[in-house]
Every structure is written in C-alpha cells, then in structure tokens.
Design a protein around this motif. Structure first.
Motif, PDB file in Angstrom:
ATOM      1  N   GLU A 176     -21.634  33.799  14.733  1.00  0.00           N
ATOM      2  CA  GLU A 176     -20.705  33.729  15.655  1.00  0.00           C
ATOM      3  C   GLU A 176     -19.264  33.620  14.902  1.00  0.00           C
ATOM      4  O   GLU A 176     -19.104  33.565  13.634  1.00  0.00           O
ATOM      5  N   VAL A 177     -18.212  33.969  15.395  1.00  0.00           N
ATOM      6  CA  VAL A 177     -16.964  33.679  14.883  1.00  0.00           C
ATOM      7  C   VAL A 177     -16.101  32.722  15.643  1.00  0.00           C
ATOM      8  O   VAL A 177     -16.204  32.514  17.062  1.00  0.00           O
ATOM      9  N   GLU A 178     -15.766  31.786  14.854  1.00  0.00           N
ATOM     10  CA  GLU A 178     -15.049  30.576  15.299  1.00  0.00           C
ATOM     11  C   GLU A 178     -13.619  30.668  15.078  1.00  0.00           C
ATOM     12  O   GLU A 178     -13.242  30.837  13.874  1.00  0.00           O
ATOM     13  N   ILE A 179     -12.728  30.637  15.987  1.00  0.00           N
ATOM     14  CA  ILE A 179     -11.199  31.013  15.787  1.00  0.00           C
ATOM     15  C   ILE A 179     -10.401  29.402  15.926  1.00  0.00           C
ATOM     16  O   ILE A 179     -10.706  28.717  17.049  1.00  0.00           O
ATOM     17  N   VAL A 180      -9.998  28.791  14.865  1.00  0.00           N
ATOM     18  CA  VAL A 180      -9.495  27.573  14.768  1.00  0.00           C
ATOM     19  C   VAL A 180      -7.877  27.778  14.729  1.00  0.00           C
ATOM     20  O   VAL A 180      -7.136  28.520  14.051  1.00  0.00           O
ATOM     21  N   TYR A 181      -7.379  27.136  15.703  1.00  0.00           N
ATOM     22  CA  TYR A 181      -5.909  27.209  16.066  1.00  0.00           C
ATOM     23  C   TYR A 181      -5.555  25.861  16.516  1.00  0.00           C
ATOM     24  O   TYR A 181      -5.940  24.787  16.872  1.00  0.00           O
ATOM     25  N   ASN A 182      -4.009  25.866  16.657  1.00  0.00           N
ATOM     26  CA  ASN A 182      -3.375  24.569  17.328  1.00  0.00           C
ATOM     27  C   ASN A 182      -3.212  24.492  18.669  1.00  0.00           C
ATOM     28  O   ASN A 182      -2.627  25.453  19.143  1.00  0.00           O
ATOM     29  N   LYS A 183      -3.917  23.513  19.372  1.00  0.00           N
ATOM     30  CA  LYS A 183      -4.044  23.578  20.711  1.00  0.00           C
ATOM     31  C   LYS A 183      -2.755  22.946  21.462  1.00  0.00           C
ATOM     32  O   LYS A 183      -2.222  21.813  20.487  1.00  0.00           O
ATOM     33  N   PHE A 184      -1.849  23.577  22.153  1.00  0.00           N
ATOM     34  CA  PHE A 184      -0.759  22.852  22.601  1.00  0.00           C
ATOM     35  C   PHE A 184      -0.915  21.899  23.644  1.00  0.00           C
ATOM     36  O   PHE A 184      -1.596  22.386  24.802  1.00  0.00           O
ATOM     37  N   ILE A 185      -0.548  20.425  23.403  1.00  0.00           N
ATOM     38  CA  ILE A 185      -0.756  19.516  24.308  1.00  0.00           C
ATOM     39  C   ILE A 185       0.221  19.351  25.410  1.00  0.00           C
ATOM     40  O   ILE A 185       0.523  19.428  26.368  1.00  0.00           O
ATOM     41  N   ASN A 186       1.367  18.927  24.609  1.00  0.00           N
ATOM     42  CA  ASN A 186       2.598  18.769  24.852  1.00  0.00           C
ATOM     43  C   ASN A 186       3.683  19.000  23.775  1.00  0.00           C
ATOM     44  O   ASN A 186       3.308  19.314  22.817  1.00  0.00           O
ATOM     45  N   ALA A 187       4.918  18.968  24.143  1.00  0.00           N
ATOM     46  CA  ALA A 187       6.038  19.584  23.247  1.00  0.00           C
ATOM     47  C   ALA A 187       5.955  18.533  21.804  1.00  0.00           C
ATOM     48  O   ALA A 187       6.302  19.044  20.789  1.00  0.00           O
ATOM     49  N   THR A 188       5.278  17.526  21.730  1.00  0.00           N
ATOM     50  CA  THR A 188       5.320  16.610  20.550  1.00  0.00           C
ATOM     51  C   THR A 188       3.876  16.518  20.219  1.00  0.00           C
ATOM     52  O   THR A 188       3.705  16.182  18.860  1.00  0.00           O
ATOM     53  N   SER A 189       2.776  16.892  20.901  1.00  0.00           N
ATOM     54  CA  SER A 189       1.524  16.590  20.023  1.00  0.00           C
ATOM     55  C   SER A 189       0.659  18.011  20.224  1.00  0.00           C
ATOM     56  O   SER A 189       0.761  18.699  21.323  1.00  0.00           O
ATOM     57  N   TYR A 190      -0.202  18.357  19.233  1.00  0.00           N
ATOM     58  CA  TYR A 190      -1.057  19.471  19.310  1.00  0.00           C
ATOM     59  C   TYR A 190      -2.132  18.905  18.364  1.00  0.00           C
ATOM     60  O   TYR A 190      -2.040  18.207  17.756  1.00  0.00           O
ATOM     61  N   GLU A 191      -3.196  19.685  18.528  1.00  0.00           N
ATOM     62  CA  GLU A 191      -4.428  19.307  17.992  1.00  0.00           C
ATOM     63  C   GLU A 191      -5.223  20.481  17.332  1.00  0.00           C
ATOM     64  O   GLU A 191      -5.293  21.660  18.316  1.00  0.00           O
ATOM     65  N   PRO A 192      -6.159  20.593  16.392  1.00  0.00           N
ATOM     66  CA  PRO A 192      -6.721  21.849  15.908  1.00  0.00           C
ATOM     67  C   PRO A 192      -7.947  21.900  17.154  1.00  0.00           C
ATOM     68  O   PRO A 192      -8.657  20.819  17.402  1.00  0.00           O
ATOM     69  N   ALA A 193      -7.956  23.243  17.481  1.00  0.00           N
ATOM     70  CA  ALA A 193      -9.198  23.445  18.596  1.00  0.00           C
ATOM     71  C   ALA A 193      -9.756  24.710  18.210  1.00  0.00           C
ATOM     72  O   ALA A 193      -9.257  25.305  17.257  1.00  0.00           O
ATOM     73  N   THR A 194     -10.915  24.946  18.620  1.00  0.00           N
ATOM     74  CA  THR A 194     -11.536  26.303  18.657  1.00  0.00           C
ATOM     75  C   THR A 194     -11.733  27.145  19.482  1.00  0.00           C
ATOM     76  O   THR A 194     -12.196  26.653  20.592  1.00  0.00           O
ATOM     77  N   ILE A 195     -11.907  28.457  19.410  1.00  0.00           N
ATOM     78  CA  ILE A 195     -12.356  29.507  20.415  1.00  0.00           C
ATOM     79  C   ILE A 195     -13.572  30.107  19.844  1.00  0.00           C
ATOM     80  O   ILE A 195     -13.290  30.414  18.485  1.00  0.00           O
ATOM     81  N   GLU A 196     -14.522  30.380  20.773  1.00  0.00           N
ATOM     82  CA  GLU A 196     -15.639  30.954  20.029  1.00  0.00           C
ATOM     83  C   GLU A 196     -15.721  32.495  20.481  1.00  0.00           C
ATOM     84  O   GLU A 196     -15.227  32.741  21.760  1.00  0.00           O
ATOM     85  N   ALA A 197     -15.891  33.486  19.361  1.00  0.00           N
ATOM     86  CA  ALA A 197     -16.328  34.737  19.800  1.00  0.00           C
ATOM     87  C   ALA A 197     -17.446  35.061  19.342  1.00  0.00           C
ATOM     88  O   ALA A 197     -17.826  34.850  18.254  1.00  0.00           O
ATOM     89  N   PHE A 198     -18.342  35.741  20.191  1.00  0.00           N
ATOM     90  CA  PHE A 198     -19.930  36.026  20.118  1.00  0.00           C
ATOM     91  C   PHE A 198     -20.060  37.228  19.486  1.00  0.00           C
ATOM     92  O   PHE A 198     -19.433  38.271  19.460  1.00  0.00           O
ATOM     93  N   SER A 199     -21.253  37.077  18.706  1.00  0.00           N
ATOM     94  CA  SER A 199     -21.792  38.468  18.270  1.00  0.00           C
ATOM     95  C   SER A 199     -22.462  39.183  19.265  1.00  0.00           C
ATOM     96  O   SER A 199     -23.028  38.848  20.470  1.00  0.00           O
ATOM     97  N   GLU A 200     -22.925  40.527  18.867  1.00  0.00           N
ATOM     98  CA  GLU A 200     -23.463  41.219  19.863  1.00  0.00           C
ATOM     99  C   GLU A 200     -25.005  40.858  20.521  1.00  0.00           C
ATOM    100  O   GLU A 200     -25.237  40.800  21.249  1.00  0.00           O
TER     101      GLU A 200
END
Lengths: 75, 299
Positions: free
Chosen positions: B182-206
């Motif tokens: 699987e492919v896991e994409i790690v990015y900063n999730k925007f919660i509000n203007a002052t806070s954000y946290e690392p989160a993941t989105i998954e992309a799957f294989s065939e």
C-alpha cells in the motif's frame, strides 16, 4: 482491448494530462492564460540507493523517457 | 585578558571582575552598539512583517485550494470506502510512505512535525520505503532514515500545488521497482489556523482493489484497475499537497506574526536602554565639567 494511449506507452495520468492540456489550449485567450498556469509542472527528483543521494533529474524529462521506452517495448 | 579555556580555575574570578568593570568603562562604546543593534532589529522586524503580509495574502488562495482539493480527494476515496477496500497483508511486501513537505522553511514546526511522525513510525515498523516531497523533510530525514529513502522530489510548494504536479509525482511513484502492499501519504492536516497535525491518506495497490469485498458492484474490468490505481494515487497526492501547502502558509503567517511581535518588544526594550544610557553619559559629562569648573575657580 487496450486503448491507443496505453499502446503508446502512456500512463493513465499522462493521458489525462494531455487531454487536459488540449482542453486548456482550446479556451479563449483570457481564460486560457489562467487555466494554463494550472497545468504547469516544474519538479525535480532524485533517486536514492542505500542512503546515498543520486543526481537530481527533471521529472518531466524522466517521465517522457519512460513513456517512449514503454512504447518501444510494447510495439 | 585571561584565556578562559587555558585557565578554567580562574574563570569565575575573571567573570566577576569583567562584569564589575564593564558598565562604567564601556558606556560610550555601548551607546553606539545599542544604536546599531536597534537598527538591525528594526530591519528584521520590517522583513518579518512583510513576510507575514505576503503569507496572509497567499493564505486565502491556499485555503480555497485546500477545501476544493479535499472535497475532490474525499470523493475519489468514496469508491474505496464503499468497496470496503483494505490493504492486503502480504509477506515480504513493503509499505511505501510518501511525505508531503515543501522546499521552504521559516514556518514553525510543520516540517519537523512530519519528520517526527515518520521517525516514530520507524520505531514500531521499520519495513517501509520513503518518498519525500520537498527539500525540508529530505534534509531532516536523510540524517536518520537515509536507508529507507528511494525517491525525493524538490520544487514542491513554490505556489499552490497543481494537479499536474500530483500526476507527475504519481507517475514516478508507479514506476518505482518493487511491489508495495500500500501507499501511505503523510501530510499536515489542517485543523484550524493555528493547529495542524500529521495525518495519513491511504492509496491501495491493484491487488487490494481486486480483493476488496464489495468491488464487484462497480463492474470495473480487470484491465482498468491499474488506471484506477494510478488515478487514485494522483488524486490523493493532490489532496495531500494542497492541504500541506495551506498548513505551511498559515504556519508561516503565525511564525512571522510572532517574530514581528518579539522584534517589537525588543525594540521597546532597547529604546529605553538607549535613552537611559544616553542620559547617563550626558549626566556624567555635566558632572565632569562642573567639577572641573569649580576646581579651577578655587585656584
């Protein structure tokens, strides 16, 4: 049946990008300039092997090379 | 002046004596020094203020891009959700982690937040490969996880990320040798203007797409699966890039806001110090003149 673009070695993403470019180019001038800015891509990438950094390459060039290679392999 | 490194035993004594001598002997020198420092702090404040304004104007555009791309990515992931796709647990299959940072710094801790997230993950499960977007996380992770890196991209985050960027990156990732479960994409999730946290989105294989329980309801041909996978990867990457970009801009705005505030405080402090010292210099000069005058009068 495989589609023509697949036989030409393109990936689905490339196929979409080409189609999008055609649509953008057929727009009227004022809209076209704004739209074409969304299609620009200027990235570089580097391959890593065993923790060592390789030479930076342009993504566009590398992708184009990969397409021609696959086109030659499939034909 | 005693060499401090050579005579550590005398350090305490030397420090005390120099501190006692400095203020009275150096008033004339510090007046100019304080002036110079004030000037440089003022310049820094100007720069940080300008950067803040630039970031503020960019922020609205970046946020609009983020909400649009989020909707886009969520819609694309709707397919996987209704198909109940899950990653295939295979032996000897690696996970691919894509880290979405950017090339530019001066925006607080958002890049190091991502790096820390990756390092924490590396402690529990070390079997993954890294693809890094952006210079900042590359230099941070190359110090600790250099062995895991397979690709790194630069030139990300100059402007609002375009879908063309995401597509080109997705194409490169698809071309990587080796099978990934699987492919896991790690990015900063925007919660509000002052806070954000690392989160993941998954992309799957065939494979995991084909094995998902409800996938047959979509009636997708087998040969189209690789297209869906590539397209899904590009969609998720676009989402992650746009959201990460919005986080970065808003973090930069906050960081520059704080920097200007601190510079303002320092300017006030130094201004007061400068005035006091100048006053002290004038007073001591007056005292010298008066004592000189009274002394010559007496003669």
């Amino acid at each position: 049946m495989t589609a023509a673009w697949k036989a030409a070695g393109l990936t689905y993403n490339r196929y979409l990008a080409v189609a999008a470019r055609v649509v953008r180019r057929s727009l009227k001038d004022d809209k076209r300039l704004a739209a074409e800015r969304r299609g620009e891509m200027d990235l570089k990438f580097t391959k890593w092997t065993n923790g060592k950094q390789g030479e930076p390459q342009s993504v566009a060039d590398a992708n184009a090379a990969a397409y021609t290679e696959r086109a030659n392999a499939s034909s | 002046m005693l060499s401090r490194a050579a005579r550590p035993a005398l350090r305490a004594g030397a420090a005390v004596s120099s501190r006692a001598v400095a203020p009275s002997a150096a008033t004339f020198a510090t007046l100019r020094e304080i002036e110079g420092r004030l000037k440089s702090i003022r310049n820094i404040e100007k720069i940080t203020k300008t950067m803040k304004i630039v970031a503020s104007t960019k922020l609205t555009r970046a946020q609009r891009g983020m909400t649009e791309s989020r909707k886009y990515g969520e819609t694309s992931n709707e397919v996987y959700k209704s198909a109940e796709t899950a990653a295939v647990e295979g032996e000897g299959k690696k996970k691919l982690v894509v880290v979405c940072s950017s090339d530019k710094g001066l925006c607080g801790g958002i890049h190091s937040g991502l790096s820390r997230f990756i390092r924490r993950q590396a402690l529990t499960d070390a079997k993954f490969d890294l693809v890094i977007l952006g210079e900042k996380c590359r230099s941070q992770l190359s110090r600790t996880n250099a062995k895991n890196i397979v690709l790194s991209f630069s030139g990300v985050g100059k402007d609002i990320p375009t879908f063309a960027d995401a597509q080109a990156i997705a194409d490169q990732i698809v071309q990587l040798p080796g099978e990934y479960s699987e492919v896991e994409i790690v990015y900063n999730k925007f919660i509000n203007a002052t806070s954000y946290e690392p989160a993941t989105i998954e992309a799957f294989s065939e494979e995991s797409l084909a094995n998902s329980p409800n996938f047959s309801t979509f009636e997708v041909e087998e040969s189209q699966l690789s297209n869906l996978r590539e397209y899904g990867l590009a969609n998720s990457l676009y989402w992650a890039l746009a959201e990460g970009h919005a986080c970065e801009i808003s973090a930069r705005r906050n960081a520059m806001d704080n920097a200007s505030k601190n510079a303002g405080e320092m300017i006030n402090k130094y201004q007061i110090l400068f005035n006091r010292t100048r006053q002290a210099v004038i007073t001591s000069e007056l005292v010298e003149i008066i004592t000189g005058a009274t002394a010559s009068e007496d003669m």
